[in-house]
Design an enzyme around this catalytic site. Structure first.
Site, PDB file in Angstrom:
ATOM      1  N   ASP A  57     -35.932 -26.472  66.393  1.00  0.00           N
ATOM      2  CA  ASP A  57     -35.680 -25.015  65.638  1.00  0.00           C
ATOM      3  C   ASP A  57     -34.261 -24.994  65.142  1.00  0.00           C
ATOM      4  O   ASP A  57     -33.145 -25.387  65.597  1.00  0.00           O
ATOM      5  CB  ASP A  57     -35.594 -24.161  66.860  1.00  0.00           C
ATOM      6  CG  ASP A  57     -36.726 -23.935  67.713  1.00  0.00           C
ATOM      7  OD1 ASP A  57     -37.580 -24.846  67.397  1.00  0.00           O
ATOM      8  OD2 ASP A  57     -36.660 -23.142  68.843  1.00  0.00           O
TER       9      ASP A  57
ATOM     10  N   GLN B  43     -31.367 -27.490  67.667  1.00  0.00           N
ATOM     11  CA  GLN B  43     -31.826 -28.029  68.836  1.00  0.00           C
ATOM     12  C   GLN B  43     -32.058 -29.421  68.543  1.00  0.00           C
ATOM     13  O   GLN B  43     -32.568 -30.053  67.668  1.00  0.00           O
ATOM     14  CB  GLN B  43     -33.454 -27.660  69.265  1.00  0.00           C
ATOM     15  CG  GLN B  43     -33.795 -26.123  69.573  1.00  0.00           C
ATOM     16  CD  GLN B  43     -32.962 -26.047  70.831  1.00  0.00           C
ATOM     17  OE1 GLN B  43     -33.577 -26.238  72.187  1.00  0.00           O
ATOM     18  NE2 GLN B  43     -31.638 -25.561  70.978  1.00  0.00           N
TER      19      GLN B  43
ATOM     20  N   TRP C 240     -37.981 -35.249  71.763  1.00  0.00           N
ATOM     21  CA  TRP C 240     -37.494 -34.139  72.407  1.00  0.00           C
ATOM     22  C   TRP C 240     -37.106 -34.525  73.638  1.00  0.00           C
ATOM     23  O   TRP C 240     -37.955 -35.240  74.251  1.00  0.00           O
ATOM     24  CB  TRP C 240     -38.714 -33.114  72.390  1.00  0.00           C
ATOM     25  CG  TRP C 240     -37.946 -31.757  72.743  1.00  0.00           C
ATOM     26  CD1 TRP C 240     -37.677 -30.652  71.965  1.00  0.00           C
ATOM     27  CD2 TRP C 240     -38.137 -31.453  74.288  1.00  0.00           C
ATOM     28  NE1 TRP C 240     -37.323 -29.539  72.963  1.00  0.00           N
ATOM     29  CE2 TRP C 240     -37.375 -29.931  74.279  1.00  0.00           C
ATOM     30  CE3 TRP C 240     -38.419 -31.843  75.476  1.00  0.00           C
ATOM     31  CZ2 TRP C 240     -37.193 -29.146  75.137  1.00  0.00           C
ATOM     32  CZ3 TRP C 240     -38.008 -31.022  76.509  1.00  0.00           C
ATOM     33  CH2 TRP C 240     -37.560 -29.691  76.556  1.00  0.00           C
TER      34      TRP C 240
ATOM     35  N   GLU D 161     -42.116 -17.173  70.733  1.00  0.00           N
ATOM     36  CA  GLU D 161     -41.013 -17.903  70.633  1.00  0.00           C
ATOM     37  C   GLU D 161     -40.311 -17.214  69.556  1.00  0.00           C
ATOM     38  O   GLU D 161     -40.658 -16.869  68.461  1.00  0.00           O
ATOM     39  CB  GLU D 161     -41.170 -19.326  70.527  1.00  0.00           C
ATOM     40  CG  GLU D 161     -41.864 -20.027  71.744  1.00  0.00           C
ATOM     41  CD  GLU D 161     -41.944 -21.381  71.764  1.00  0.00           C
ATOM     42  OE1 GLU D 161     -41.443 -22.044  72.952  1.00  0.00           O
ATOM     43  OE2 GLU D 161     -42.267 -22.069  70.798  1.00  0.00           O
TER      44      GLU D 161
ATOM     45  N   PHE E 113     -31.154 -24.321  75.175  1.00  0.00           N
ATOM     46  CA  PHE E 113     -32.393 -23.804  74.333  1.00  0.00           C
ATOM     47  C   PHE E 113     -31.675 -23.062  73.065  1.00  0.00           C
ATOM     48  O   PHE E 113     -30.796 -22.609  73.003  1.00  0.00           O
ATOM     49  CB  PHE E 113     -33.610 -23.145  74.885  1.00  0.00           C
ATOM     50  CG  PHE E 113     -34.628 -24.221  75.336  1.00  0.00           C
ATOM     51  CD1 PHE E 113     -34.066 -25.513  75.621  1.00  0.00           C
ATOM     52  CD2 PHE E 113     -35.772 -23.789  75.801  1.00  0.00           C
ATOM     53  CE1 PHE E 113     -35.032 -26.503  76.202  1.00  0.00           C
ATOM     54  CE2 PHE E 113     -36.510 -24.716  76.515  1.00  0.00           C
ATOM     55  CZ  PHE E 113     -36.157 -26.036  76.453  1.00  0.00           C
TER      56      PHE E 113
ATOM     57  N   TRP F   9     -33.327 -36.412  67.411  1.00  0.00           N
ATOM     58  CA  TRP F   9     -34.348 -35.439  67.063  1.00  0.00           C
ATOM     59  C   TRP F   9     -33.755 -33.819  66.775  1.00  0.00           C
ATOM     60  O   TRP F   9     -32.935 -33.612  67.518  1.00  0.00           O
ATOM     61  CB  TRP F   9     -35.175 -35.522  68.621  1.00  0.00           C
ATOM     62  CG  TRP F   9     -35.997 -34.242  68.556  1.00  0.00           C
ATOM     63  CD1 TRP F   9     -35.494 -32.998  68.896  1.00  0.00           C
ATOM     64  CD2 TRP F   9     -37.338 -33.922  68.181  1.00  0.00           C
ATOM     65  NE1 TRP F   9     -36.504 -32.023  69.098  1.00  0.00           N
ATOM     66  CE2 TRP F   9     -37.545 -32.672  68.612  1.00  0.00           C
ATOM     67  CE3 TRP F   9     -38.405 -34.646  67.736  1.00  0.00           C
ATOM     68  CZ2 TRP F   9     -38.852 -32.167  68.661  1.00  0.00           C
ATOM     69  CZ3 TRP F   9     -39.351 -34.086  67.822  1.00  0.00           C
ATOM     70  CH2 TRP F   9     -39.784 -32.808  68.073  1.00  0.00           C
ATOM     71  N   MET F  10     -34.480 -33.277  66.031  1.00  0.00           N
ATOM     72  CA  MET F  10     -34.008 -31.850  65.756  1.00  0.00           C
ATOM     73  C   MET F  10     -35.440 -31.033  65.682  1.00  0.00           C
ATOM     74  O   MET F  10     -36.328 -31.450  65.181  1.00  0.00           O
ATOM     75  CB  MET F  10     -33.672 -31.806  64.404  1.00  0.00           C
ATOM     76  CG  MET F  10     -33.252 -30.548  63.683  1.00  0.00           C
ATOM     77  SD  MET F  10     -33.225 -30.549  61.920  1.00  0.00           S
ATOM     78  CE  MET F  10     -31.624 -30.698  61.719  1.00  0.00           C
TER      79      MET F  10
HETATM   80  C1  FRU Z   1     -39.546 -23.211  69.999  1.00  0.00           C
HETATM   81  C2  FRU Z   1     -38.737 -23.774  71.203  1.00  0.00           C
HETATM   82  C3  FRU Z   1     -38.165 -22.506  71.664  1.00  0.00           C
HETATM   83  C4  FRU Z   1     -37.082 -23.284  72.522  1.00  0.00           C
HETATM   84  C5  FRU Z   1     -36.875 -24.448  72.037  1.00  0.00           C
HETATM   85  C6  FRU Z   1     -36.806 -25.670  73.042  1.00  0.00           C
HETATM   86  O1  FRU Z   1     -39.797 -24.368  69.017  1.00  0.00           O
HETATM   87  O2  FRU Z   1     -39.776 -24.062  72.293  1.00  0.00           O
HETATM   88  O3  FRU Z   1     -38.871 -21.712  72.420  1.00  0.00           O
HETATM   89  O4  FRU Z   1     -35.939 -22.428  72.934  1.00  0.00           O
HETATM   90  O5  FRU Z   1     -37.957 -24.999  71.178  1.00  0.00           O
HETATM   91  O6  FRU Z   1     -36.176 -27.019  72.304  1.00  0.00           O
END
Ligand code: FRU
Length: 512
Positions: free
Chosen positions: A45, A61, A69, A237, A104, A42-43
């Site tokens: 941000d 991420q 996730w 975010e 994160f 999974w990927m």
């Molecule tokens: C945005 C988010 C960020 C967080 C990350 C967690 O998509 O919710 O705020 O750092 O993804 O994976």
């Protein structure tokens, strides 16, 4: 001066192993050609998007264990041209007590001593230890978010010994300790660092907070750059803040939006606030807001400044509201958008695909003044799922304005993805309801681009196997969507109600 404190931990070793094994299971044809996907799993941000020691770096991420996730790591890829990405070892794993619930989103900067620093959000658990290890457990009220640093050579990174560098204790009282994340660092004119980070006020709405530092490790809280007050969604975010052509642009990704003046649809979006910023007083006077993508899949965008002065943006081409779109037979989930250059046309923030794409063009085909009306038109040589298509449409001179024009792509007898233009209403509609999804997620979006009395519109459509990015009128608006249509559906065709004239330029995009 800065000492790393220990060798990589167990989770890092396990993630590396999962990445190595996972990579063996994915065939190149099962991925997009020039959009970054995770090595495996999974990927979400983009993180740490930067240019360092002659190459572009894009972290992300990452959960290497499944296509869903979970506790976040940072994956890492590098590229010479923003299109061909090479995977590097996992950059960050949640191996420490202060980040055991996840690493994160965050950013990367080059330090004066030549090292690269990552700043990321570290998640610490404060609840009942028994519940913590329950699979998939993530109760945000039991987690504190802080900002931490890691330093490295652009390949491996060691976490800073005094992490977190911005603990929750420095936050003002009206800010939640559970929602404080996604730092992005910029360099001010006086040589100091400014970090912007997203936070949730106790009123439930987002704010962007500012922190200052001389060395990147010791930070002091400054003040809010801006507060939401309920205008755009709830929490915000992934802020990014930069100067472009004399204006300041703040990129944010609001969660849980209600529509605003028809320009922002419900759900999760990505937008820009544009104005003037006074570096000495920290005052941001917003003059304008603008959606960054009017399609379905674009979120958490981040930018870098390239050595030749281009401000280049990349986003997660997915959306928290539309995750069920994913096809289970693919061993990766999530992809990045095409890197896009940002520029102003008047006061409109526009986007165009990174210029590097032109180096991959092959098999160019042109058609001029093709009449398109009620019978479907396909053109010899205009087809494919890795293509860059330029279209110019207008009304046949001396005839009434057409009702609509449409292009269909990723098309076979059963499937097609469609873009419609209604010139009287000035509306573009993207429809992927017939693009391989068996889920009832959002499949249609409209974008108001302003009426076109002579029916003129320019579209540039980039397809890369599992996505479509539509740039309208030289990038004034962009609409992006992922599609999972079988790859054999590669036809392109045109149709209109009324009489139109079409110019087409098609380039295929090659690998390296
Ligand atoms: C945005 C988010 C960020 C967080 C990350 C967690 O998509 O919710 O705020 O750092 O993804 O994976």
């Amino acid at each position: 001066m800065i000492k790393g404190h220990k060798a990589a931990g167990q989770r890092m070793a396990a993630a590396e192993q999962a990445q190595k094994e996972g990579l063996l299971k994915v065939l190149p044809e099962q991925r997009p050609l020039f959009h970054l996907t995770p090595p495996t799993g999974w990927m979400n941000d983009p993180n740490g998007f930067s240019f360092y020691k002659g190459r572009f770096h894009l972290f992300f991420q990452y959960n290497p264990y499944s296509t869903h996730w979970d506790t976040m790591h940072w994956g890492h890829a590098v590229s010479d041209d923003l299109l061909q990405w090479e995977y590097l070892p996992v950059a960050l794993a949640p191996d420490d007590p202060y980040d055991e619930m996840g690493c994160f989103s965050g950013c990367a900067v080059g330090l004066p001593d030549g090292k690269m620093m990552l700043m990321y959000t570290s998640l610490r658990y404060i609840g009942d230890p028994v519940r913590k290890d329950a699979p998939g457990f993530m109760d945000s009220t039991q987690i504190v978010q802080t900002q931490s640093a890691a330093v490295g050579d652009g390949i491996t990174f060691e976490k800073y010994e005094n992490n977190p560098v911005i603990p929750e204790t420095v936050l003002p009282e009206d800010i939640s300790r559970h929602d404080f994340r996604d730092p992005k660092i910029l360099c001010l004119r006086d040589g100091t660092y400014l970090a912007v980070a997203a936070a949730k006020g106790l009123d439930g709405y987002g704010q962007i907070l500012m922190f200052r530092s001389r060395d990147g490790f010791s930070w002091e809280y400054w003040k809010p750059l801006i507060r939401n007050y309920g205008c755009f969604g709830k929490m915000w975010e992934c802020p990014d803040f930069f100067e472009l052509d004399g204006k300041w642009v703040l990129i944010i990704s609001p969660m849980e939006m209600l529509p605003v003046e028809g320009r922002y649809p419900n759900g999760y979006g990505c937008m820009a606030l544009i104005g003037d910023f006074d570096e000495s007083s920290g005052t941001f006077a917003v003059q304008k807001d603008q959606p960054l993508d009017c399609g379905i899949d674009f979120y958490a965008a981040q930018t870098l400044l390239s050595p030749d002065g281009r401000r280049i943006m990349v986003g997660w081409m997915q959306n928290w509201s539309t995750l069920a779109m994913h096809r289970d037979d693919l061993p990766w989930a999530g992809q990045m958008s095409l890197p896009r250059e940002l520029f102003f046309k008047g006061d409109v923030l526009c986007q165009r695909p990174a210029a590097e794409l032109a180096q991959r063009h092959v098999d160019e085909v042109h058609y001029k003044s093709v009449p398109v009306s009620s019978g479907e038109v396909s053109l010899y040589g205009v087809s494919g799922r890795m293509i860059d298509l330029d279209l110019e449409v207008c009304t046949v001179p001396g005839t009434p304005l057409y009702r609509w024009f449409s292009i269909r792509f990723a098309q076979n007898e059963i499937h097609s993805t469609r873009v419609f233009f209604f010139p009287l209403e000035g509306m573009v509609r993207l429809d992927r309801s017939n693009s391989g999804s068996r889920q009832a997620v959002v499949h249609e979006r409209v974008c108001s681009i302003g009426p076109s009395p002579d029916g003129r519109i320019r579209m540039r459509i980039i397809l890369d196997r599992f996505s479509a990015e539509v740039f309208l009128n030289d990038g004034e608006y962009v609409m992006s969507a992922v599609i999972y249509t079988d790859l054999s559906a590669d036809k392109v065709s045109f149709l209109a109600e009324g009489r139109t004239i079409l110019n087409v330029k098609k380039r295929s995009i090659r690998g390296r």
